[in-house]
Design a protein around this motif. Structure first.
Motif, PDB file in Angstrom:
ATOM      1  N   SER A 397      38.648  36.540  51.286  1.00  0.00           N
ATOM      2  CA  SER A 397      38.886  37.847  51.319  1.00  0.00           C
ATOM      3  C   SER A 397      37.904  38.613  50.497  1.00  0.00           C
ATOM      4  CB  SER A 397      40.624  38.162  50.771  1.00  0.00           C
ATOM      5  OG  SER A 397      40.821  39.457  50.764  1.00  0.00           O
ATOM      6  N   CYS A 398      37.707  37.691  49.083  1.00  0.00           N
ATOM      7  CA  CYS A 398      36.961  38.610  48.306  1.00  0.00           C
ATOM      8  C   CYS A 398      35.299  38.722  48.820  1.00  0.00           C
ATOM      9  CB  CYS A 398      36.770  37.917  46.960  1.00  0.00           C
ATOM     10  SG  CYS A 398      38.332  38.177  45.929  1.00  0.00           S
ATOM     11  N   GLU A 399      35.111  37.488  49.544  1.00  0.00           N
ATOM     12  CA  GLU A 399      33.674  37.475  50.068  1.00  0.00           C
ATOM     13  C   GLU A 399      33.765  38.673  51.181  1.00  0.00           C
ATOM     14  OE1 GLU A 399      30.940  34.039  52.574  1.00  0.00           O
ATOM     15  OE2 GLU A 399      33.069  33.611  51.758  1.00  0.00           O
ATOM     16  N   ARG A 400      34.743  39.003  51.947  1.00  0.00           N
ATOM     17  CA  ARG A 400      34.646  39.930  52.957  1.00  0.00           C
ATOM     18  C   ARG A 400      34.632  41.165  52.515  1.00  0.00           C
ATOM     19  NH1 ARG A 400      38.924  36.606  55.398  1.00  0.00           N
ATOM     20  NH2 ARG A 400      40.253  38.185  54.663  1.00  0.00           N
ATOM     21  N   SER A 401      35.221  41.434  51.207  1.00  0.00           N
ATOM     22  CA  SER A 401      35.365  42.704  50.987  1.00  0.00           C
ATOM     23  C   SER A 401      34.337  43.083  49.501  1.00  0.00           C
ATOM     24  CB  SER A 401      36.680  43.158  50.494  1.00  0.00           C
ATOM     25  OG  SER A 401      37.293  42.112  49.512  1.00  0.00           O
ATOM     26  N   ASN A 402      33.594  41.968  49.285  1.00  0.00           N
ATOM     27  CA  ASN A 402      32.789  42.113  47.788  1.00  0.00           C
ATOM     28  C   ASN A 402      33.640  42.272  46.667  1.00  0.00           C
ATOM     29  OD1 ASN A 402      30.393  41.594  49.335  1.00  0.00           O
ATOM     30  ND2 ASN A 402      29.979  43.584  50.101  1.00  0.00           N
ATOM     31  N   LYS A 403      34.581  41.809  46.526  1.00  0.00           N
ATOM     32  CA  LYS A 403      35.603  41.897  45.184  1.00  0.00           C
ATOM     33  C   LYS A 403      35.273  40.903  44.430  1.00  0.00           C
ATOM     34  CE  LYS A 403      39.209  44.451  47.670  1.00  0.00           C
ATOM     35  NZ  LYS A 403      40.894  44.500  48.104  1.00  0.00           N
ATOM     36  N   VAL A 404      35.983  41.216  43.141  1.00  0.00           N
ATOM     37  CA  VAL A 404      35.618  40.195  42.059  1.00  0.00           C
ATOM     38  C   VAL A 404      37.097  39.559  41.826  1.00  0.00           C
ATOM     39  CG1 VAL A 404      35.208  40.051  39.628  1.00  0.00           C
ATOM     40  CG2 VAL A 404      33.605  41.565  40.952  1.00  0.00           C
TER      41      VAL A 404
END
Length: 820
Positions: A397-404
């Motif tokens: 999910s973080c990879e898709r949304s560029n989250k930390v």
């Protein structure tokens, strides 16, 4: 086969086997008990008979001393003939008769002149036939001993043989009225007392009959003074001599004259022994008879029990099962409502009720299985399986949304102390409370109760607390805007865990070390991210515990460096880049070198010599330490062999360090045996050094290996003594020969008096336990003088010599310290 027949087949062997086993055990027990009881009773009877006889003999000795010490007796023996026979003879006879009247068993009292003529004789009313005492009197008159006592046979009026104890002594006196004290006492005659041992014979006969055995009074050569059955042995003299010569004082099974008997002896005097014998057949007949009765009783009992059990099983099990079969048949036809009253209120009735509850319980069972599979049973937190699933989903999910994303790796400090001191139940209670506090410290407490299926759509597990196992927890944090937000959560976790826990009504402080790894900086997949957080947690522990640390570039570089060293280590082992250096161990009394410590070194072709502190921990982590340990042992033994024929060097010993992993997972015993065998050296010249941390890992295995090493002759030294919390306990539990005082106590000895007291206490303890003391890290002459004064045995350090190569070891190496 019908169930009834199967139960019968089951019951028959279960009845017969216990019968055979119980009967066999019973027979062996009764047989053994019978042997023990018989021998114990025989021992007791012999003790009583021997005690009575010895008491009578001692009484006779006392009597003769008492009578010969009387004033009337002494006057009689020293007076002239006229005074003796006219004035003293009658009073002395009366005195003897009075003494015989008081001591009924003393029937014969006599006095002989120095030439052997009988001078006085007093007989009591006991009738005994004349004795042939010629041999006894000859030995007495020949002066073999001043006091002579022996058993003798006596004829009884009603027939048969009695037993006497005859004792005589030479009387030496001086005439007090005519001889000065400077004149030695001269022989005045001989005094004899005969004691009838009828009571002893009676007690010995009764005891022999009671034990169905035979008693003998004999000497070392087998000559029989008295026997309760002289016909028991065909050659009694040889048999008795054999029994006495074996020196088996208690009753034991022996082969005498090709006859198995239970026999033993008791010493009465130096020349008289009481021998007791019970035929083996007497003991075995009793045991077999009792054992046979017991087997029959058990057999009948088991048969009756089998019949009763079969009847009850038929009534309580077979009939209800048949009824239950009819219920199942109707259940297949769709008749769910069944009458279970006919089955009663037992388990079969409950089984029938379970048919109706089966479908409802299936759903509940599935839910429980999921809970056991994905949640920790102790704390109720998600477990490692759930953590792996949720971490993978959150990373995607973080990879898709560029989250930390932040991963916090938490390890409780000092948790092992709680388990060791208060027990595992207290430790479990502390883990439950820690889990509750971790949950309360997060931002969104409502997220914690979400089930696994809540994340199946790919949503993040923000604020998820997981117990990985033991005292390790992780926390997943998503939707972070800045890295310091993770540090706030980490500090909140440290604060709540640092608050005292109540354990067994006592306050206990544990603390938490937290490692933080950030996605994607510190790892782009779950494996690397967890590894980074784990390393950061260990960094927090290294910096004093109860703090948090981020996974930094320095840590990353250290990991890379560690991987590089591991690869180079494997290459170095293949290319033989290792060698040994030797540092002397000096006798602090004589100043001579008595041994050396072998230290491994790595000569890198490009980087030069790499110190052990850099490659030994890596070797332990990657499993290469065992190969390094084998190399060190082989090379040290090779060096010992090369010194074997060189003067001054042949007596040197070599100390080698053994790592914890080598001892726990390797086979140092075989490695040492191979080295000793290959180079043909004396294993007593090898000393193995271990540290306290090694012994902590597996005490039982460590003790087993160390005992085997010591059995070979190898010395065991406990290194860094005094730095651990249980060093004193190890001196008691482990086979230690040498203790090495840690250099930390040595550094401050010249300025710190407390350090001197500690070293002195260690030396005194070692002396009390017969251990040698080695002081390491000596660097100044002042330190050497202090440890010399305290009585330490050996020392080594830079004051004497730095570690040197084998080629640099010289004769001067062997005497480096002047005598104190």
């Amino acid at each position: 086969m019908k169930l009834r027949s199967k139960i019968l087949l089951l019951l028959l062997p279960t009845s017969v086997l216990p019968l055979i086993l119980l009967g066999g055990f019973a027979y062996v027990y009764i047989n053994t008990h019978s042997y023990r009881a018989t021998t114990s009773q025989m021992d007791t009877a012999m003790e009583q008979v021997a005690g009575n006889l010895k008491s009578q003999i001692d009484s006779t000795k006392g009597n003769i001393e008492l009578l010969s010490a009387s004033e009337l007796f002494r006057r009689y023996m020293t007076a002239d003939d006229l005074t003796r026979y006219q004035l003293i003879h009658r009073p002395l006879i009366n005195q003897f008769r009075d003494y015989q009247h008081a001591n009924k068993d003393i029937y014969d009292i006599r006095i002989f002149l120095p030439n052997g003529d009988e001078d006085l004789k007093v007989l009591s009313g006991i009738e005994r036939s004349d004795h042939d005492r010629a041999g006894f009197l000859k030995r007495l008159f020949d002066g073999e001993l001043e006091t002579l006592g022996e058993l003798s046979k006596a004829g009884l009026p009603e027939g048969g043989v009695g037993l006497d104890y005859v004792m005589a002594k030479m009387i030496k006196l001086r005439k007090t009225d005519s001889e000065s004290l400077s004149v030695k006492p001269s022989p005045r005659g001989y005094f004899l007392i005969a004691f009838a041992l009828d009571k002893v014979v009676e007690s010995m006969t009764d005891a022999a009959k009671g034990q169905k055995g035979v008693f003998y009074l004999t000497n070392q050569t087998g000559e029989v003074f008295y026997s309760t059955d002289e016909k028991f042995f065909d050659n009694s003299k040889m048999a008795l001599q054999s029994i006495v010569s074996q020196r088996v004082s208690s009753i034991r099974l022996q082969d005498v004259n090709n006859q198995s008997v239970y026999a033993g002896f008791k010493r009465i005097t130096d020349k008289v022994f009481l021998v007791g014998i019970v035929p083996q057949a007497v003991v075995e007949s009793t045991a077999k008879e009792l054992g046979g009765y017991f087997i029959w009783i058990v057999f009948i009992a088991v048969i009756c029990a089998t019949l009763i059990i079969f009847q009850q099983v038929n009534a309580l099990l077979i009939n209800p099962i048949n009824h239950l079969r009819r219920m199942v048949a109707r259940f297949k036809e769709g008749h769910l409502e069944q009458d279970v009253k006919l089955l009663g209120n037992d388990e079969l009735s409950e089984l029938a009720n379970d048919f109706r509850e089966m479908s409802g319980s299936l759903a509940k069972s599935t839910e429980k299985v999921n809970a056991l599979a994905y949640y920790d049973t102790l704390t109720g937190l998600p477990n490692r399986e759930t953590f792996n699933i949720c971490l993978d989903k959150s990373l995607k999910s973080c990879e898709r949304s560029n989250k930390v994303l932040a991963l916090l790796f938490i390890d409780l400090d000092n948790f092992k102390y709680v388990n060791d001191v208060f027990g595992h139940q207290a430790g479990d209670d502390l883990l439950k409370e820690a889990a509750r506090r971790l949950e309360s410290s997060l931002r969104n407490a409502d997220v914690l109760s979400r089930q696994l299926e809540d994340f199946e759509d790919g949503s993040e597990a923000s604020g998820m607390v997981v117990r990985l196992g033991g005292d390790e927890f992780t926390v997943l944090l998503t939707d972070l805007r800045q890295a310091h937000q993770a540090s706030l959560v980490a500090q909140r976790i440290i604060d709540v865990i640092s608050a005292p826990f109540m354990v067994m009504n006592r306050e206990v402080n544990v603390g938490a070390s937290v490692g933080i790894a950030m996605y994607p900086v510190d790892g782009k997949n779950s494996e690397n991210l967890v590894k980074s957080a784990d390393l950061a947690m260990y960094e927090a522990k290294q910096k004093g515990k109860n703090n948090y640390q981020f996974f930094t570039k320095a840590l990353n570089s250290a990991v890379a460096r560690r991987i590089e060293i591991e690869g180079e280590l494997r290459k170095a082992l293949k290319l033989n880049q290792f060698y040994l250096e030797y540092q002397p161990k000096v006798d602090l009394r004589s100043g001579k070198v008595t041994g050396v410590e072998a230290l491994i070194r790595w000569r890198h072709p490009e980087k030069g010599v790499i110190p052990p502190i850099q490659f030994i921990p890596v070797a332990e982590d990657c499993g290469l330490i065992n190969e390094l340990g084998r190399y060190t042992l082989m090379e040290a033994c090779h060096q010992l062999r090369s010194w074997a024929n060189i003067p001054y060097f042949s007596d040197l010993t070599v100390a080698v360090n053994i790592s914890g992993q080598h001892l726990a997972l390797g086979d140092p015993l075989k490695d040492l045996q191979d080295a000793v065998s290959q180079y043909q050296i004396n294993p007593e010249k090898i000393e193995i050094e271990i540290t306290e941390s090694i012994l902590l890992k597996d005490e039982d295995r460590s003790i087993e290996i160390l005992k085997a090493l010591r059995k070979l002759g190898i010395k065991i030294a406990l290194d860094d003594f005094g730095t651990g919390y249980s060093s004193l306990a190890y001196l008691r539990k482990f086979p230690i020969d040498v203790i090495k005082i840690d250099r930390g106590f040595v550094l401050e000895m010249e300025q710190d008096e407390q350090s001197v007291f500690i070293v002195k206490a260690i030396v005194d303890l070692a002396r009390a336990m017969s251990l040698k003391v080695v002081v390491e890290g000596l660097e100044t002459s002042g330190q050497v003088q202090v440890v010399q004064r305290l009585g330490c045995d050996l020392g080594h350090g830079y004051f004497f010599s730095r570690p040197v190569k084998q080629s640099e070891v010289s004769i001067n190496f062997l005497e480096v310290l002047p005598k104190p």
